[in-house]
Design a protein around this motif. Structure first.
Motif, PDB file in Angstrom:
ATOM      1  N   THR A   1      11.673  -9.183  -6.234  1.00  0.00           N
ATOM      2  CA  THR A   1      11.251 -10.729  -5.489  1.00  0.00           C
ATOM      3  C   THR A   1      12.476 -11.587  -5.363  1.00  0.00           C
ATOM      4  OG1 THR A   1      10.880 -11.568  -7.583  1.00  0.00           O
ATOM      5  CG2 THR A   1       9.162 -10.345  -6.643  1.00  0.00           C
TER       6      THR A   1
ATOM      7  N   ASN B   1      -3.663  -9.875  -9.251  1.00  0.00           N
ATOM      8  CA  ASN B   1      -2.787 -10.360  -7.919  1.00  0.00           C
ATOM      9  C   ASN B   1      -3.667 -11.018  -6.955  1.00  0.00           C
ATOM     10  OD1 ASN B   1      -4.535  -8.190  -7.421  1.00  0.00           O
ATOM     11  ND2 ASN B   1      -3.116  -6.812  -6.321  1.00  0.00           N
TER      12      ASN B   1
ATOM     13  N   PRO C   1      -3.665 -12.206  -2.490  1.00  0.00           N
ATOM     14  CA  PRO C   1      -3.122 -12.108  -1.286  1.00  0.00           C
ATOM     15  C   PRO C   1      -2.269 -13.461  -1.037  1.00  0.00           C
ATOM     16  CG  PRO C   1      -5.435 -12.025  -1.267  1.00  0.00           C
ATOM     17  CD  PRO C   1      -5.119 -11.998  -2.459  1.00  0.00           C
TER      18      PRO C   1
ATOM     19  N   SER D   1      -0.588 -15.184  -2.759  1.00  0.00           N
ATOM     20  CA  SER D   1       0.807 -15.529  -3.464  1.00  0.00           C
ATOM     21  C   SER D   1       1.818 -15.110  -2.465  1.00  0.00           C
ATOM     22  CB  SER D   1       0.740 -14.438  -4.679  1.00  0.00           C
ATOM     23  OG  SER D   1      -0.018 -15.125  -5.846  1.00  0.00           O
ATOM     24  N   ILE D   2       1.824 -14.221  -1.598  1.00  0.00           N
ATOM     25  CA  ILE D   2       2.585 -13.914  -0.758  1.00  0.00           C
ATOM     26  C   ILE D   2       1.758 -13.810   0.475  1.00  0.00           C
ATOM     27  CG2 ILE D   2       4.363 -12.315   0.155  1.00  0.00           C
ATOM     28  CD1 ILE D   2       4.696 -11.186  -2.624  1.00  0.00           C
ATOM     29  N   HIS D   3       1.976 -14.829   1.626  1.00  0.00           N
ATOM     30  CA  HIS D   3       1.269 -14.927   2.781  1.00  0.00           C
ATOM     31  C   HIS D   3       1.850 -13.762   3.963  1.00  0.00           C
ATOM     32  CE1 HIS D   3       0.192 -19.465   2.563  1.00  0.00           C
ATOM     33  NE2 HIS D   3      -0.152 -18.715   1.419  1.00  0.00           N
TER      34      HIS D   3
ATOM     35  N   PRO E   1       2.357 -10.408   5.001  1.00  0.00           N
ATOM     36  CA  PRO E   1       1.467  -8.984   4.675  1.00  0.00           C
ATOM     37  C   PRO E   1       2.700  -8.149   4.270  1.00  0.00           C
ATOM     38  CG  PRO E   1       1.111  -9.286   7.024  1.00  0.00           C
ATOM     39  CD  PRO E   1       1.944 -10.576   6.358  1.00  0.00           C
TER      40      PRO E   1
ATOM     41  N   GLU F   1       5.963  -8.097   3.199  1.00  0.00           N
ATOM     42  CA  GLU F   1       6.443  -8.393   1.844  1.00  0.00           C
ATOM     43  C   GLU F   1       5.480  -8.279   0.777  1.00  0.00           C
ATOM     44  OE1 GLU F   1       9.491  -8.682   1.159  1.00  0.00           O
ATOM     45  OE2 GLU F   1      10.112  -8.912   3.143  1.00  0.00           O
ATOM     46  N   ARG F   2       4.061  -8.664   1.118  1.00  0.00           N
ATOM     47  CA  ARG F   2       3.129  -8.428   0.015  1.00  0.00           C
ATOM     48  C   ARG F   2       2.813  -7.001  -0.188  1.00  0.00           C
ATOM     49  NH1 ARG F   2      -1.642  -9.551   2.918  1.00  0.00           N
ATOM     50  NH2 ARG F   2      -0.874 -11.606   2.916  1.00  0.00           N
ATOM     51  N   GLU F   3       2.947  -6.067   0.731  1.00  0.00           N
ATOM     52  CA  GLU F   3       2.998  -4.567   0.327  1.00  0.00           C
ATOM     53  C   GLU F   3       4.126  -4.161  -0.263  1.00  0.00           C
ATOM     54  OE1 GLU F   3       1.159  -1.138   0.562  1.00  0.00           O
ATOM     55  OE2 GLU F   3       0.538  -2.955   1.287  1.00  0.00           O
TER      56      GLU F   3
ATOM     57  N   ASN G   1       5.319  -5.407  -2.765  1.00  0.00           N
ATOM     58  CA  ASN G   1       5.628  -6.208  -4.146  1.00  0.00           C
ATOM     59  C   ASN G   1       5.569  -5.125  -5.208  1.00  0.00           C
ATOM     60  OD1 ASN G   1       4.154  -7.923  -6.292  1.00  0.00           O
ATOM     61  ND2 ASN G   1       5.852  -8.970  -5.487  1.00  0.00           N
TER      62      ASN G   1
ATOM     63  N   ASP H   1       8.516 -14.939   0.906  1.00  0.00           N
ATOM     64  CA  ASP H   1       7.620 -15.113   1.924  1.00  0.00           C
ATOM     65  C   ASP H   1       8.022 -15.946   3.314  1.00  0.00           C
ATOM     66  OD1 ASP H   1       4.973 -15.168   2.761  1.00  0.00           O
ATOM     67  OD2 ASP H   1       4.373 -16.599   0.764  1.00  0.00           O
TER      68      ASP H   1
END
Length: 269
Positions: free
Chosen positions: A39, A153, A155, A157-159, A161, A163-165, A167, A242
């Motif tokens: 991160t 977790n 969704p 927390s990281i808008h 998508p 970068e969310r994937e 993590n 993000d």
């Protein structure tokens, strides 16, 4: 029983980031609870490109199996963060500390003890726990063994998508782990009144884990005579990966560069 080496093995992409080849201003980066240095990777690269010597260690129990995470404790995380700082301090004339989420709380704890830190940069510092989560933490011994791990977790927390994937966080947590996080939070909150290091806080108004009121109360309690909050929108809690992160990195870079360590060097000598 699982092999101890397998439990403690670092998962791919979750390891320590070491960019200390050059530079006289060392920056220690500390990641968040249940997360990894991944991160902090874009931030670390930004600082290294700007000439800073960057080190982001993976904390005990993190970046490994969930079993390893469950066995780690607040004292382990605090001790590892302090050891990393002391090691950086032995290598560089100027050392700053920057943390994300729980890493921000760890940075505060370190700064309360070591007054020769050049500057602090805290991204979404986890310095307060919602009342319902605090209640779950202090009663973990009642429900933790029965319920087991719970989903952690969000969704929001990281808008972003993509970068969310990417993590690598566990996405789940135990009652005991929440209790250990509370221990860090309480210690950091007590430490705020002892921190005199120039401090920059960078915070999203859309953070689902750290409210604006928590940040504002912590800011008031912070003893540092030189302190500043930079607010952002359009991002969640993990703002270092993000939307809008490059602007935030530039803010952090300017803060670090403007504190060249002359005061820190004098304090150390």
């Amino acid at each position: 029983m699982a092999d101890r080496r397998a439990i403690d093995a670092i998962i791919d992409g979750a390891g320590t980031i070491d960019m200390r080849e050059e530079g006289s201003h060392g920056v220690l980066l500390l990641h968040g609870f249940g997360d990894t240095p991944q991160t902090l990777s874009p931030y670390a690269k930004h600082l290294a490109k700007s000439g800073f010597a960057v080190f982001a260690p993976v904390l005990p129990g993190h970046g490994r199996t969930f079993d390893a995470f469950m066995r780690s404790r607040a004292d382990d995380w605090i001790r590892a963060a302090k050891d990393a700082f002391v090691e950086m301090r032995s290598r560089y004339r100027v050392v700053s500390v920057s943390g994300l989420s729980m890493g921000g709380a760890l940075a505060v704890i370190i700064a309360a003890e070591y007054h020769d830190i050049a500057s602090l940069v805290l991204f979404a510092p986890y310095l307060g726990m919602p009342r319902w989560l605090h209640g779950a933490a202090v009663t973990h011994w009642v429900w933790g063994r029965i319920v087991g791990p719970v989903r952690a977790n969000s969704p929001r927390s990281i808008h972003d998508p993509i970068e969310r994937e990417k993590n690598l966080s566990y996405g789940q947590v135990t009652g005991r782990a929440i209790f250990e996080l509370l221990r860090v939070v309480k210690r950091a909150r007590r430490a705020l009144s002892q921190v005199v290091t120039p401090t920059l806080i960078i915070q999203s108004r859309e953070d689902p884990r750290v409210s604006t009121s928590v940040v504002e109360r912590a800011f008031k309690k912070l003893a540092a005579p030189e302190k500043k909050i930079v607010w952002t929108t359009g991002a969640g809690h993990i703002i270092t990966v993000d939307y809008g992160r490059e602007r935030l990195f530039s803010e952090a870079e300017r803060w670090l560069a403007s504190h060249d360590g002359r005061n820190a060097t004098a304090a150390r000598s």
